[in-house]
Scaffold this motif. Structure first.
Motif, PDB file in Angstrom:
ATOM      1  N   ARG A  81     -47.865  65.385 -53.448  1.00 18.21           N
ATOM      2  CA  ARG A  81     -47.278  65.562 -52.119  1.00 18.21           C
ATOM      3  C   ARG A  81     -48.057  64.766 -51.060  1.00 18.21           C
ATOM      4  N   GLU A  82     -49.376  64.846 -51.112  1.00 18.27           N
ATOM      5  CA  GLU A  82     -50.200  64.167 -50.101  1.00 18.27           C
ATOM      6  C   GLU A  82     -50.115  62.654 -50.227  1.00 18.27           C
ATOM      7  N   MET A  83     -50.168  62.144 -51.453  1.00 16.02           N
ATOM      8  CA  MET A  83     -50.067  60.691 -51.634  1.00 16.02           C
ATOM      9  C   MET A  83     -48.680  60.190 -51.256  1.00 16.02           C
ATOM     10  N   LEU A  84     -47.659  60.976 -51.581  1.00 11.99           N
ATOM     11  CA  LEU A  84     -46.302  60.581 -51.251  1.00 11.99           C
ATOM     12  C   LEU A  84     -46.089  60.562 -49.738  1.00 11.99           C
ATOM     13  N   LEU A  85     -46.706  61.503 -49.023  1.00  9.16           N
ATOM     14  CA  LEU A  85     -46.605  61.512 -47.568  1.00  9.16           C
ATOM     15  C   LEU A  85     -47.177  60.224 -46.987  1.00  9.16           C
ATOM     16  N   ILE A  86     -48.339  59.824 -47.476  1.00 16.74           N
ATOM     17  CA  ILE A  86     -48.943  58.583 -46.992  1.00 16.74           C
ATOM     18  C   ILE A  86     -48.057  57.386 -47.316  1.00 16.74           C
ATOM     19  N   ARG A  87     -47.542  57.332 -48.542  1.00 13.27           N
ATOM     20  CA  ARG A  87     -46.697  56.201 -48.960  1.00 13.27           C
ATOM     21  C   ARG A  87     -45.447  56.094 -48.080  1.00 13.27           C
ATOM     22  N   ARG A  88     -44.750  57.201 -47.909  1.00 15.79           N
ATOM     23  CA  ARG A  88     -43.507  57.187 -47.121  1.00 15.79           C
ATOM     24  C   ARG A  88     -43.794  56.909 -45.634  1.00 15.79           C
ATOM     25  N   PHE A  89     -44.894  57.458 -45.137  1.00 12.70           N
ATOM     26  CA  PHE A  89     -45.268  57.209 -43.739  1.00 12.70           C
ATOM     27  C   PHE A  89     -45.533  55.722 -43.524  1.00 12.70           C
ATOM     28  N   GLU A  90     -46.276  55.117 -44.417  1.00 15.96           N
ATOM     29  CA  GLU A  90     -46.607  53.704 -44.280  1.00 15.96           C
ATOM     30  C   GLU A  90     -45.372  52.817 -44.421  1.00 15.96           C
ATOM     31  N   GLU A  91     -44.469  53.203 -45.304  1.00 14.90           N
ATOM     32  CA  GLU A  91     -43.215  52.451 -45.425  1.00 14.90           C
ATOM     33  C   GLU A  91     -42.433  52.496 -44.113  1.00 14.90           C
ATOM     34  N   LYS A  92     -42.379  53.667 -43.499  1.00 11.44           N
ATOM     35  CA  LYS A  92     -41.681  53.812 -42.212  1.00 11.44           C
ATOM     36  C   LYS A  92     -42.396  53.031 -41.118  1.00 11.44           C
ATOM     37  N   ALA A  93     -43.728  53.070 -41.114  1.00 10.05           N
ATOM     38  CA  ALA A  93     -44.491  52.312 -40.122  1.00 10.05           C
ATOM     39  C   ALA A  93     -44.191  50.818 -40.250  1.00 10.05           C
ATOM     40  N   GLY A  94     -44.074  50.337 -41.483  1.00 13.00           N
ATOM     41  CA  GLY A  94     -43.728  48.933 -41.699  1.00 13.00           C
ATOM     42  C   GLY A  94     -42.360  48.598 -41.133  1.00 13.00           C
ATOM     43  N   GLU A 116     -37.349  67.590 -62.605  1.00 11.05           N
ATOM     44  CA  GLU A 116     -37.088  66.442 -61.750  1.00 11.05           C
ATOM     45  C   GLU A 116     -36.586  66.874 -60.371  1.00 11.05           C
ATOM     46  N   ASP A 117     -35.798  67.931 -60.341  1.00 11.25           N
ATOM     47  CA  ASP A 117     -35.257  68.427 -59.076  1.00 11.25           C
ATOM     48  C   ASP A 117     -36.357  68.910 -58.134  1.00 11.25           C
ATOM     49  N   GLU A 118     -37.428  69.501 -58.714  1.00 17.98           N
ATOM     50  CA  GLU A 118     -38.533  69.971 -57.875  1.00 17.98           C
ATOM     51  C   GLU A 118     -39.245  68.807 -57.209  1.00 17.98           C
ATOM     52  N   LEU A 119     -39.417  67.715 -57.954  1.00 16.51           N
ATOM     53  CA  LEU A 119     -40.051  66.531 -57.385  1.00 16.51           C
ATOM     54  C   LEU A 119     -39.151  65.884 -56.339  1.00 16.51           C
ATOM     55  N   LYS A 120     -37.858  65.939 -56.563  1.00 12.33           N
ATOM     56  CA  LYS A 120     -36.928  65.390 -55.572  1.00 12.33           C
ATOM     57  C   LYS A 120     -36.982  66.196 -54.276  1.00 12.33           C
ATOM     58  N   LYS A 121     -37.188  67.501 -54.390  1.00 11.40           N
ATOM     59  CA  LYS A 121     -37.312  68.343 -53.195  1.00 11.40           C
ATOM     60  C   LYS A 121     -38.574  67.989 -52.407  1.00 11.40           C
ATOM     61  N   ILE A 122     -39.669  67.713 -53.140  1.00 13.62           N
ATOM     62  CA  ILE A 122     -40.911  67.304 -52.469  1.00 13.62           C
ATOM     63  C   ILE A 122     -40.686  65.993 -51.728  1.00 13.62           C
ATOM     64  N   ASP A 123     -40.043  65.051 -52.400  1.00 15.75           N
ATOM     65  CA  ASP A 123     -39.754  63.756 -51.777  1.00 15.75           C
ATOM     66  C   ASP A 123     -38.889  63.938 -50.533  1.00 15.75           C
ATOM     67  N   ALA A 124     -37.888  64.811 -50.624  1.00 15.92           N
ATOM     68  CA  ALA A 124     -36.992  65.053 -49.487  1.00 15.92           C
ATOM     69  C   ALA A 124     -37.745  65.667 -48.310  1.00 15.92           C
ATOM     70  N   SER A 125     -38.638  66.618 -48.608  1.00 15.70           N
ATOM     71  CA  SER A 125     -39.399  67.266 -47.533  1.00 15.70           C
ATOM     72  C   SER A 125     -40.351  66.283 -46.869  1.00 15.70           C
ATOM     73  N   VAL A 126     -40.950  65.400 -47.672  1.00 21.95           N
ATOM     74  CA  VAL A 126     -41.845  64.375 -47.128  1.00 21.95           C
ATOM     75  C   VAL A 126     -41.064  63.398 -46.248  1.00 21.95           C
ATOM     76  N   ARG A 127     -39.901  62.998 -46.717  1.00 20.55           N
ATOM     77  CA  ARG A 127     -39.071  62.088 -45.920  1.00 20.55           C
ATOM     78  C   ARG A 127     -38.656  62.722 -44.598  1.00 20.55           C
ATOM     79  N   ASP A 128     -38.418  64.031 -44.621  1.00 22.62           N
ATOM     80  CA  ASP A 128     -38.062  64.742 -43.382  1.00 22.62           C
ATOM     81  C   ASP A 128     -39.214  64.700 -42.380  1.00 22.62           C
ATOM     82  N   ILE A 129     -40.451  64.908 -42.884  1.00 24.70           N
ATOM     83  CA  ILE A 129     -41.631  64.855 -42.013  1.00 24.70           C
ATOM     84  C   ILE A 129     -41.768  63.479 -41.378  1.00 24.70           C
ATOM     85  N   VAL A 130     -41.583  62.452 -42.197  1.00 21.94           N
ATOM     86  CA  VAL A 130     -41.731  61.075 -41.710  1.00 21.94           C
ATOM     87  C   VAL A 130     -40.606  60.717 -40.735  1.00 21.94           C
ATOM     88  N   ALA A 131     -39.403  61.126 -41.061  1.00 23.82           N
ATOM     89  CA  ALA A 131     -38.271  60.858 -40.166  1.00 23.82           C
ATOM     90  C   ALA A 131     -38.478  61.539 -38.815  1.00 23.82           C
TER      91      ALA A 131
END
Length: 349
Positions: A42-55, A311-326
């Protein structure tokens, strides 16, 4: 979203630090729980998605000046934070967004600072390269190459002076490792046995120059030899290896034995900054690292295969991280710019 701290070395990780020489990579990894793997993911994915959005926002002209992304290096700071405890300080250079998020600083505040807005961590005056949070014990974000090494050593001196149990986590890159003030800091830290971990994030390119062309000694774990500072070379793309090394280094420093060097062998997928086309390396080289060594994918594979996470649980984590970044992007876009009076605040005479 701060990572969960772990205070003790797990099974399989053995402290082998020596007073006079570098300590090589450990062959065994600590046993992790399912929760630790999920937290790390979750923490690494948050950084990855945040940096992608910053780019993306940089490309849209919403972020100005320089912008250095941390994509690919996420395991280093997340693993070290998992090994730290409340009160430990973090200081780094200008590739700092990931470090801020890992220490628990809010995505909204970080993104607002990137866009120069009023509610950014430096009130919109520091931008990408200069952010601080005393509350989260994050002391920058420094634009001068290697400057944070002396400051991080000073943080460790303060810990020693106050007699507390805190450790200064001082991050710098392979390029900064050749700066003179780094070795002045090594000397003082060793002489006074200061509780500082020097974390060299060796992403293999100092701006656009390969370490083999820029450094006479490319084993950065040996850089403290003349000061009797022990060091280790670590696979910085494997968060379990980073975590285990962090625990060993923390134990060393908290025992009053002085400084410790961790060379994290990592890799950045993007250029040095957003303006760098990275023509000094091949696309095949970058793709090979992404395919075979990506730190997030390693954790994802273990969650799926070892821990049988759906797989669905990981997709939920990804979705929640994307929501934070958005939300952070939306906040930063609509937050007002600083009042002109801010030009006259925080000025030292």
């Amino acid at each position: 979203m701060a990572v969960t701290a772990t205070k003790s070395v797990k099974a399989g990780a053995k402290t082998t630090a020596s007073k006079s020489g570098p300590v090589k990579k450990q062959s065994q990894q600590p046993t992790w729980t399912r929760e630790q793997e999920l937290d790390a993911y979750r923490e690494m994915l948050l950084i990855r998605r945040f940096e992608e959005k910053a780019g993306q926002m940089y490309g849209m002209g919403l972020i100005g000046g320089f912008c250095h992304l941390y994509i690919g290096q996420e395991a280093v700071v997340v693993g070290m934070q998992m090994a730290s405890k409340q009160g430990d300080q973090v200081i780094t250079g200008y590739r700092d967004h990931g470090h801020m998020l890992a220490t628990g600083m809010s995505a909204n505040g970080v993104m607002a600072e990137l866009t120069g807005r009023r509610n950014g961590y430096s009130r919109g005056k520091g931008g990408s390269m200069h952010m601080f949070s005393a509350e989260k014990h994050f002391y920058g974000g420094h634009g001068i190459v290697g400057a944070q090494v002396s400051l991080g050593t000073g943080l460790a001196f303060a810990n020693r002076y106050r007699g507390n149990d805190n450790v200064s986590l001082t991050y710098f890159g392979d390029g900064a490792a050749n700066q003179g003030q780094v070795y002045e800091s090594f000397n003082m830290a060793a002489l006074w046995k200061l509780p500082v971990i020097y974390i060299i994030e060796n992403n293999r390119y100092a701006m656009g120059t390969s370490v083999n062309r820029a450094s006479a000694q490319t084993d950065f774990s040996k850089r403290g030899l003349s000061f009797s500072i022990p060091g280790e070379q670590i696979d910085g793309m494997d968060i379990r290896a980073v975590h285990a090394a962090g625990l060993r280094a923390m134990d060393w420093c908290r025992a009053g034995k002085g400084p410790y060097i961790l060379e994290m062998q990592t890799y950045r997928y993007r250029g040095h900054s957003m303006s760098d086309p990275a023509k000094y390396r091949t696309k095949d080289e970058v793709q090979k690292m992404r395919t075979e060594h990506d730190p997030i994918e390693q954790v994802r594979e273990r969650l799926l295969k070892t821990w049988k996470v759906a797989e669905d649980e990981l997709k939920k984590i990804d979705a929640s991280v994307r929501d934070i970044v958005a939300e952070s992007a939306e906040f930063a876009t609509n937050d007002p710019e600083p009042d002109p009076s801010e030009l006259w605040t925080d000025i030292l005479k």
